[in-house]
Design a protein around this motif. Sequence first.
Motif, PDB file in Angstrom:
ATOM      1  N   VAL A   1       0.844  -1.195   0.000  1.00  0.00           N
ATOM      2  CA  VAL A   1       0.000   0.000   0.000  1.00  0.00           C
ATOM      3  C   VAL A   1       0.883   1.249   0.000  1.00  0.00           C
ATOM      4  O   VAL A   1       1.824   1.356   0.783  1.00  0.00           O
ATOM      5  N   GLU A   2       0.567   2.201  -0.856  1.00  0.00           N
ATOM      6  CA  GLU A   2       1.393   3.404  -1.016  1.00  0.00           C
ATOM      7  C   GLU A   2       0.996   4.456   0.029  1.00  0.00           C
ATOM      8  O   GLU A   2       0.357   5.470  -0.274  1.00  0.00           O
ATOM      9  N   ILE A   3       1.427   4.228   1.250  1.00  0.00           N
ATOM     10  CA  ILE A   3       0.996   5.067   2.366  1.00  0.00           C
ATOM     11  C   ILE A   3       1.629   6.454   2.294  1.00  0.00           C
ATOM     12  O   ILE A   3       0.978   7.469   2.588  1.00  0.00           O
ATOM     13  N   LEU A   4       2.871   6.536   1.890  1.00  0.00           N
ATOM     14  CA  LEU A   4       3.533   7.835   1.825  1.00  0.00           C
ATOM     15  C   LEU A   4       2.864   8.745   0.798  1.00  0.00           C
ATOM     16  O   LEU A   4       2.651   9.932   1.052  1.00  0.00           O
ATOM     17  N   ALA A   5       2.540   8.191  -0.365  1.00  0.00           N
ATOM     18  CA  ALA A   5       1.863   8.993  -1.389  1.00  0.00           C
ATOM     19  C   ALA A   5       0.502   9.461  -0.878  1.00  0.00           C
ATOM     20  O   ALA A   5       0.075  10.590  -1.152  1.00  0.00           O
ATOM     21  N   MET A   6      -0.167   8.599  -0.118  1.00  0.00           N
ATOM     22  CA  MET A   6      -1.462   8.970   0.441  1.00  0.00           C
ATOM     23  C   MET A   6      -1.316  10.144   1.403  1.00  0.00           C
ATOM     24  O   MET A   6      -2.088  11.110   1.363  1.00  0.00           O
ATOM     25  N   MET A   7      -0.295  10.076   2.263  1.00  0.00           N
ATOM     26  CA  MET A   7      -0.083  11.143   3.244  1.00  0.00           C
ATOM     27  C   MET A   7       0.273  12.461   2.569  1.00  0.00           C
ATOM     28  O   MET A   7      -0.221  13.528   2.942  1.00  0.00           O
ATOM     29  N   ARG A   8       1.135  12.396   1.550  1.00  0.00           N
ATOM     30  CA  ARG A   8       1.505  13.626   0.844  1.00  0.00           C
ATOM     31  C   ARG A   8       0.310  14.192   0.081  1.00  0.00           C
ATOM     32  O   ARG A   8       0.140  15.406  -0.013  1.00  0.00           O
ATOM     33  N   THR A   9      -0.529  13.316  -0.460  1.00  0.00           N
ATOM     34  CA  THR A   9      -1.732  13.784  -1.147  1.00  0.00           C
ATOM     35  C   THR A   9      -2.667  14.476  -0.162  1.00  0.00           C
ATOM     36  O   THR A   9      -3.244  15.522  -0.466  1.00  0.00           O
ATOM     37  N   ALA A  10      -2.799  13.908   1.030  1.00  0.00           N
ATOM     38  CA  ALA A  10      -3.640  14.520   2.061  1.00  0.00           C
ATOM     39  C   ALA A  10      -3.110  15.903   2.422  1.00  0.00           C
ATOM     40  O   ALA A  10      -3.883  16.854   2.594  1.00  0.00           O
ATOM     41  N   ARG A  11      -1.798  16.041   2.510  1.00  0.00           N
ATOM     42  CA  ARG A  11      -1.224  17.356   2.792  1.00  0.00           C
ATOM     43  C   ARG A  11      -1.530  18.340   1.665  1.00  0.00           C
ATOM     44  O   ARG A  11      -1.858  19.504   1.898  1.00  0.00           O
ATOM     45  N   GLY A  12      -1.389  17.853   0.442  1.00  0.00           N
ATOM     46  CA  GLY A  12      -1.607  18.729  -0.694  1.00  0.00           C
ATOM     47  C   GLY A  12      -3.047  19.194  -0.836  1.00  0.00           C
ATOM     48  O   GLY A  12      -3.300  20.255  -1.409  1.00  0.00           O
TER      49      GLY A  12
END
Length: 231
Positions: A83-94
């Motif tokens: 699962v791409e958790i880091l991309a999810m977190m950065r997307t949430a920030r964005g």
Amino acid sequence: MSQEPIKLGKRESKLRVDPKWADVCLTCGTCAGGCPVTGVDGMDPRKAVRMAALGLDEELINSRFPWVCTLCGRCERACPMGVEILAMMRTARGLRERDKVPGPIHKGTMMSMERGNNLGIPHDDWLFLLADMSKEMEDEGFPGFYVPVDKVGARVISTVNSKEPFGEPDDMKFWWKIYYAAHESWTVSSENWEGVTWGLFGGDDESMKEQARRVLENARNVKAEVLLLPE
């Protein structure tokens, strides 16, 4: 008599980098076990992934957790399903409204875009500091030392964290002393010398790309072989 399989509806989520990944989460908790901020505000990476899977975007985007997350990647490396958790977190920030981005991250990003460094240190002040500290280095027993600025043909170009010239200028001397002892050919830039890409931390990909482009352009302009980011 066979029945048609029941099709379960899925709530749409803007946080899914790939539409499939959140659905393969096993909720095993391996990600949470390795996360240094598990438990903050009752959250952990597993809960964040489930929120994205269930379409609870706004709840996650408006929570503190994407910002408390250090983006260290331990959760993603531990995940057995990729699962791409880091991309999810950065997307949430964005997806957070820029005026609601916590702390100085957005302000620092905009300052860097406007003035070339996160703290807005003026060009002339930067050059004056380098000249003044070059004299200090000579007085400390490094004869002939100077900070080369925009030196074409230097092998190494070094970026700088703006907190150093702003509040901890002596920290820059550690690198300078190594260069001096090694007889290294090096330089720093007169413009856009900031080495910290705050757009990365804020989820601002366009600013991140522009900040990175400027640093690479500086390296190419002086024909450096090595780009060093001491940060």
